[in-house]
Every structure is written in C-alpha cells, then in structure tokens.
Scaffold this motif. Structure first.
Motif, PDB file in Angstrom:
ATOM      1  N   ALA A   1       0.846  -1.194   0.000  1.00  0.00           N
ATOM      2  CA  ALA A   1       0.000   0.000   0.000  1.00  0.00           C
ATOM      3  C   ALA A   1       0.880   1.242   0.000  1.00  0.00           C
ATOM      4  O   ALA A   1       1.877   1.306   0.725  1.00  0.00           O
ATOM      5  CB  ALA A   1      -0.915   0.006   1.214  1.00  0.00           C
ATOM      6  N   VAL A   2       0.515   2.214  -0.811  1.00  0.00           N
ATOM      7  CA  VAL A   2       1.184   3.511  -0.820  1.00  0.00           C
ATOM      8  C   VAL A   2       0.322   4.468  -0.009  1.00  0.00           C
ATOM      9  O   VAL A   2      -0.814   4.772  -0.393  1.00  0.00           O
ATOM     10  CB  VAL A   2       1.372   4.035  -2.257  1.00  0.00           C
ATOM     11  N   VAL A   3       0.860   4.912   1.127  1.00  0.00           N
ATOM     12  CA  VAL A   3       0.125   5.782   2.050  1.00  0.00           C
ATOM     13  C   VAL A   3       0.729   7.180   1.979  1.00  0.00           C
ATOM     14  O   VAL A   3       1.924   7.371   2.254  1.00  0.00           O
ATOM     15  CB  VAL A   3       0.199   5.241   3.490  1.00  0.00           C
ATOM     16  N   PHE A   4      -0.082   8.147   1.624  1.00  0.00           N
ATOM     17  CA  PHE A   4       0.409   9.504   1.411  1.00  0.00           C
ATOM     18  C   PHE A   4       0.613  10.234   2.733  1.00  0.00           C
ATOM     19  O   PHE A   4      -0.084  10.004   3.721  1.00  0.00           O
ATOM     20  CB  PHE A   4      -0.566  10.286   0.528  1.00  0.00           C
ATOM     21  N   GLU A   5       1.584  11.143   2.720  1.00  0.00           N
ATOM     22  CA  GLU A   5       1.788  12.041   3.843  1.00  0.00           C
ATOM     23  C   GLU A   5       0.650  13.070   3.870  1.00  0.00           C
ATOM     24  O   GLU A   5       0.058  13.384   2.823  1.00  0.00           O
ATOM     25  CB  GLU A   5       3.134  12.747   3.715  1.00  0.00           C
ATOM     26  N   PRO A   6       0.309  13.599   5.050  1.00  0.00           N
ATOM     27  CA  PRO A   6      -0.854  14.495   5.165  1.00  0.00           C
ATOM     28  C   PRO A   6      -0.936  15.619   4.134  1.00  0.00           C
ATOM     29  O   PRO A   6      -2.025  15.867   3.586  1.00  0.00           O
ATOM     30  CB  PRO A   6      -0.728  15.032   6.602  1.00  0.00           C
TER      31      PRO A   6
ATOM     32  N   TYR B   1      -0.273  15.624   1.144  1.00  0.00           N
ATOM     33  CA  TYR B   1      -0.511  15.127  -0.215  1.00  0.00           C
ATOM     34  C   TYR B   1      -1.708  14.181  -0.286  1.00  0.00           C
ATOM     35  O   TYR B   1      -1.829  13.407  -1.229  1.00  0.00           O
ATOM     36  CB  TYR B   1       0.754  14.421  -0.717  1.00  0.00           C
ATOM     37  N   ARG B   2      -2.599  14.275   0.676  1.00  0.00           N
ATOM     38  CA  ARG B   2      -3.762  13.384   0.722  1.00  0.00           C
ATOM     39  C   ARG B   2      -4.987  13.957   0.024  1.00  0.00           C
ATOM     40  O   ARG B   2      -6.094  13.439   0.168  1.00  0.00           O
ATOM     41  CB  ARG B   2      -4.093  13.033   2.180  1.00  0.00           C
ATOM     42  N   ASP B   3      -4.798  15.003  -0.731  1.00  0.00           N
ATOM     43  CA  ASP B   3      -5.904  15.588  -1.499  1.00  0.00           C
ATOM     44  C   ASP B   3      -6.332  14.598  -2.581  1.00  0.00           C
ATOM     45  O   ASP B   3      -5.537  14.245  -3.455  1.00  0.00           O
ATOM     46  CB  ASP B   3      -5.444  16.897  -2.145  1.00  0.00           C
ATOM     47  N   PRO B   4      -7.561  14.115  -2.562  1.00  0.00           N
ATOM     48  CA  PRO B   4      -7.991  13.135  -3.574  1.00  0.00           C
ATOM     49  C   PRO B   4      -7.905  13.654  -5.000  1.00  0.00           C
ATOM     50  O   PRO B   4      -7.818  12.868  -5.951  1.00  0.00           O
ATOM     51  CB  PRO B   4      -9.441  12.824  -3.169  1.00  0.00           C
TER      52      PRO B   4
ATOM     53  N   GLU C   1      -8.126   2.859  -2.530  1.00  0.00           N
ATOM     54  CA  GLU C   1      -9.031   2.653  -1.407  1.00  0.00           C
ATOM     55  C   GLU C   1      -9.047   3.894  -0.526  1.00  0.00           C
ATOM     56  O   GLU C   1      -8.062   4.631  -0.447  1.00  0.00           O
ATOM     57  CB  GLU C   1      -8.588   1.441  -0.579  1.00  0.00           C
ATOM     58  N   HIS C   2     -10.166   4.112   0.153  1.00  0.00           N
ATOM     59  CA  HIS C   2     -10.241   5.235   1.086  1.00  0.00           C
ATOM     60  C   HIS C   2     -10.113   4.719   2.508  1.00  0.00           C
ATOM     61  O   HIS C   2     -10.826   3.802   2.919  1.00  0.00           O
ATOM     62  CB  HIS C   2     -11.558   5.994   0.936  1.00  0.00           C
ATOM     63  N   ASP C   3      -9.189   5.294   3.245  1.00  0.00           N
ATOM     64  CA  ASP C   3      -8.966   4.936   4.633  1.00  0.00           C
ATOM     65  C   ASP C   3      -9.359   6.127   5.499  1.00  0.00           C
ATOM     66  O   ASP C   3      -9.007   7.276   5.198  1.00  0.00           O
ATOM     67  CB  ASP C   3      -7.494   4.576   4.859  1.00  0.00           C
TER      68      ASP C   3
ATOM     69  N   LEU D   1      -3.145   3.872  -2.309  1.00  0.00           N
ATOM     70  CA  LEU D   1      -2.961   3.090  -3.528  1.00  0.00           C
ATOM     71  C   LEU D   1      -2.595   1.663  -3.160  1.00  0.00           C
ATOM     72  O   LEU D   1      -1.627   1.426  -2.430  1.00  0.00           O
ATOM     73  CB  LEU D   1      -1.853   3.695  -4.398  1.00  0.00           C
ATOM     74  N   ARG D   2      -3.350   0.692  -3.676  1.00  0.00           N
ATOM     75  CA  ARG D   2      -2.989  -0.711  -3.537  1.00  0.00           C
ATOM     76  C   ARG D   2      -2.212  -1.114  -4.775  1.00  0.00           C
ATOM     77  O   ARG D   2      -2.675  -0.912  -5.905  1.00  0.00           O
ATOM     78  CB  ARG D   2      -4.243  -1.578  -3.410  1.00  0.00           C
ATOM     79  N   VAL D   3      -1.010  -1.657  -4.562  1.00  0.00           N
ATOM     80  CA  VAL D   3      -0.154  -1.993  -5.698  1.00  0.00           C
ATOM     81  C   VAL D   3       0.337  -3.431  -5.561  1.00  0.00           C
ATOM     82  O   VAL D   3       0.358  -4.015  -4.479  1.00  0.00           O
ATOM     83  CB  VAL D   3       1.053  -1.028  -5.811  1.00  0.00           C
ATOM     84  N   ARG D   4       0.765  -3.999  -6.679  1.00  0.00           N
ATOM     85  CA  ARG D   4       1.288  -5.361  -6.727  1.00  0.00           C
ATOM     86  C   ARG D   4       2.689  -5.351  -7.361  1.00  0.00           C
ATOM     87  O   ARG D   4       2.950  -4.573  -8.268  1.00  0.00           O
ATOM     88  CB  ARG D   4       0.371  -6.275  -7.541  1.00  0.00           C
ATOM     89  N   GLY D   5       3.519  -6.255  -6.868  1.00  0.00           N
ATOM     90  CA  GLY D   5       4.845  -6.423  -7.463  1.00  0.00           C
ATOM     91  C   GLY D   5       5.906  -5.473  -6.971  1.00  0.00           C
ATOM     92  O   GLY D   5       6.984  -5.396  -7.568  1.00  0.00           O
ATOM     93  N   ALA D   6       5.661  -4.761  -5.872  1.00  0.00           N
ATOM     94  CA  ALA D   6       6.644  -3.792  -5.388  1.00  0.00           C
ATOM     95  C   ALA D   6       7.844  -4.495  -4.755  1.00  0.00           C
ATOM     96  O   ALA D   6       7.703  -5.520  -4.094  1.00  0.00           O
ATOM     97  CB  ALA D   6       6.007  -2.847  -4.374  1.00  0.00           C
TER      98      ALA D   6
END
Length: 230
Positions: free
Chosen positions: A36-41, A43-46, A112-114, A121-126
């Motif tokens: 999961a890519v979790v943004f810093e506060p 940069y969390r603007d949708p 996804e919204h948390d 961002l849900r990602v695969r293969g990182a």
C-alpha cells in the motif's frame, strides 16, 4: 545556476518486508506481493489522484533509505552476475549510488479510502521495504515506456524462478492464506545473497510479521520454521 531543491517524501509504502533480506531484486518479479502507498498528510488531497485508475501500472520513485552513504564507488557488484564481477554503477540498479534513488514499476490494484490515511494506492509487485519513502508517482505509459527491441546488457531477460520450494503443510498453515502465494513466489526467486551458497546454512527473513527460516540444497529450498516475529 539553478537553486537546489530539497526532495521530501510524498508517501511511504507499507509492505510485508520489515528488512531488506528477502525482497525481490526487481519490481514485478513476484506480482503476487501486495503493498500500500500511504500519502503524507500534505498530499492526501484526492484531486491529486484524479484519473490514476485509468492506468494499469505506475512508476514509483523512492529512496534507498537503508543504503544512504556519505561516499560512493564508481563500480559495484551486481547480484545478477553472482556478486563477483564489478560493473559501473550507472550500468546497474544497485542501491549504492551517488544519490540513493530507486525506480520501480508496479501494477495498480486499486484506490481505497482509509478513514485515517485518506486515499491509499494498492499496488502489486513492489520491491520495497516497509516504510520506504516515496518521492513521486508517475503513470506508466505503454507507448513511451515500453521498448520491445531494447537491449538488456548483462540482464537480457527476467531471471527464472530457480528453486523448487518444499513447504511442510504444518508450517504453511501458520502463514495467512492471503500471503501464501506471495511468500512462495519470494522463496522461488532465491532470496539468498548472491555470494552465499552453503547448503548447511539456515537463512531467515521477516515477512508479514513472521520469521521465515529456510535452507537450500541444490535446486530445492526447504522451509524449516515459521515463527511470529518479535
């Protein structure tokens, strides 16, 4: 002369790897891996993600946070060449660089919204360790980024998964079902350092909060223990 610009992380990744050991040596080798890519506060603007779901893959630009050094070497030893041959650092993807910047192409599995973290961002293969700082995200554009006729130098093709994994059922049951396929893929890729091939040695790495211990003899990797990490 242009003024220097200090780069700051826009996000951090949450992955199943608490240490460097075990991480696939390139992105996309084990697409079953989820992160999961979790943004810093700031940069969390949708709005910053508007249109991103139209792309199947993304580029992540990130920091080799465990390889930051005060100096650098013009040559390194790529694992692909067994760790015994030196190549120019700019002819490799080694983490030991003048600027410890990594580049990975990942598959976008969804947005996804948390409640606490906003859009994630849900990602695969990182191929990133848990907590790795991410400096930028860009869409993968096939017509510009894909070059089927490109030459791969000393890494002309993706390495085959060289190992057959023997995973005793009683140990496999300790791994969460949704993590089993990804873990098997990681083990098949041979997570050992390139210069270590002792069949009597037991290796271990942390994966999804568990300590995975294994040995390798010839082309067979045998899982020896699965324990809850400390």
């Amino acid at each position: 002369m242009h003024a220097n610009h200090e780069m700051v992380p826009i996000a951090h990744i949450r992955s199943d790897f608490q240490t460097k050991f075990g991480i696939p040596r390139q992105s996309g080798l084990v697409e079953e891996l989820e992160a999961a890519v979790v943004f810093e506060p700031p940069y969390r603007d949708p709005e910053a993600l508007r249109g991103i779901e139209g792309f199947s893959h993304l580029w992540l630009i990130w920091q080799f946070s465990e390889a930051v050094r005060a100096d650098w070497s013009p040559t390194v030893r790529p694992p692909r060449l067994g760790g015994n041959v030196r190549m120019g650092v700019f002819a490799t993807r080694s983490p030991f660089r003048p600027n410890p910047i990594g580049l990975s192409c990942v598959r976008l599995a969804g947005v996804e919204h948390d409640a606490d973290c906003g859009a994630v961002l849900r990602v695969r293969g990182a191929d990133l360790m848990d907590g790795t700082p991410i400096y930028d995200i860009k869409p993968y554009v096939p017509y510009a980024d894909c070059h089927p006729d490109a030459s791969g130098g000393f890494a002309p093709a993706a390495p085959a998964r060289p190992l057959r994994v023997e995973f005793p059922p009683e140990l496999l049951e300790k791994v969460p079902p949704e993590r089993r396929q990804a873990l098997r893929g990681v083990l098949e890729c041979d997570p050992r350092p390139a210069y270590q091939r002792d069949p009597n040695r037991v290796y271990g790495f942390s994966f999804a909060g568990q300590e995975i211990r294994f040995s390798v003899d010839g082309g067979v990797l045998t899982v020896r223990a699965v324990a809850t990490g400390e």
